[in-house]
Design an enzyme around this catalytic site. Sequence first.
Site, PDB file in Angstrom:
ATOM      1  N   HIS A  59      -5.497 -22.882  37.826  1.00 25.26           N
ATOM      2  CA  HIS A  59      -6.755 -23.056  38.545  1.00 25.26           C
ATOM      3  C   HIS A  59      -7.602 -24.234  38.049  1.00 25.26           C
ATOM      4  O   HIS A  59      -8.709 -24.438  38.539  1.00 25.26           O
ATOM      5  CB  HIS A  59      -7.590 -21.779  38.407  1.00 25.26           C
ATOM      6  CG  HIS A  59      -7.992 -21.539  36.988  1.00 25.26           C
ATOM      7  ND1 HIS A  59      -7.111 -21.067  36.048  1.00 25.26           N
ATOM      8  CD2 HIS A  59      -9.164 -21.775  36.344  1.00 25.26           C
ATOM      9  CE1 HIS A  59      -7.727 -21.003  34.876  1.00 25.26           C
ATOM     10  NE2 HIS A  59      -8.971 -21.427  35.027  1.00 25.26           N
ATOM     11  N   HIS A  74     -12.126 -27.987  38.033  1.00 23.42           N
ATOM     12  CA  HIS A  74     -12.008 -26.524  38.057  1.00 23.42           C
ATOM     13  C   HIS A  74     -11.994 -26.080  39.515  1.00 23.42           C
ATOM     14  O   HIS A  74     -12.970 -26.242  40.223  1.00 23.42           O
ATOM     15  CB  HIS A  74     -13.177 -25.884  37.296  1.00 23.42           C
ATOM     16  CG  HIS A  74     -12.885 -24.498  36.839  1.00 23.42           C
ATOM     17  ND1 HIS A  74     -12.870 -23.423  37.695  1.00 23.42           N
ATOM     18  CD2 HIS A  74     -12.561 -24.018  35.616  1.00 23.42           C
ATOM     19  CE1 HIS A  74     -12.565 -22.334  37.001  1.00 23.42           C
ATOM     20  NE2 HIS A  74     -12.369 -22.668  35.746  1.00 23.42           N
TER      21      HIS A  74
END
Length: 156
Positions: A59, A74
Site C-alpha cells: 500500500h 501512501h
Amino acid sequence: MSTTQVTAPVGGRAVPLGDVPDPVFSAGMVGYGAAVDPPHKVVDAVAPVSGKLLKLMPHAYVVMTPDNVGVLVHLGLDTVQLKGDGFRAHLSQGDDVAVGQVVITYDVASVVAKGLSPIVPVVVMDEREAGNIVPSEAVLEGAQIRSGANLFIANK
C-alpha cells in the site's frame, strides 16, 4: 541546497497536505508534501521521482533520490489493514526507478468499497520545515492534476 521536483504518482484532484483526513499526514508528522484524491477506478501509481525503491509495501513505497531525498507515496489511509488486497506491485524493493515508472496498480474502488479514504499523500520523509515544500498551482487551487504532473518542489 538541492531542489527536487516531485510529480503526482496518480491523477485526480490535488489536495494540500493539511486537508488530508488523517492527523499523522495533515500535521506533517511523517514529513511535508501534498496529496492527490484519485478517481474511483483502477489506476497505476508511478514513481514521483527517480531513484532507488528504498521501501516497497503493498500500500506504500518510498523512492530515495540520488540527493538522498526520500519521497513516500501512501496509497489510501489505513490501507495497511488490507494486507495487500487491492494493490499489485510491479517492482521489487531495491530496484532503480525512473520518474513516471509504474510501481503499484491501485484498485481505488475496492478501497472505497471497504470504507477507507483512497487519498494518496506524497511526502518528503522526515522533512520538518513546511516552508521547504513549494506546492504546485494545482495543489493550491484543489484542481485536477494528471499523473506525472508537477505536484510540489522540495528544497533541502
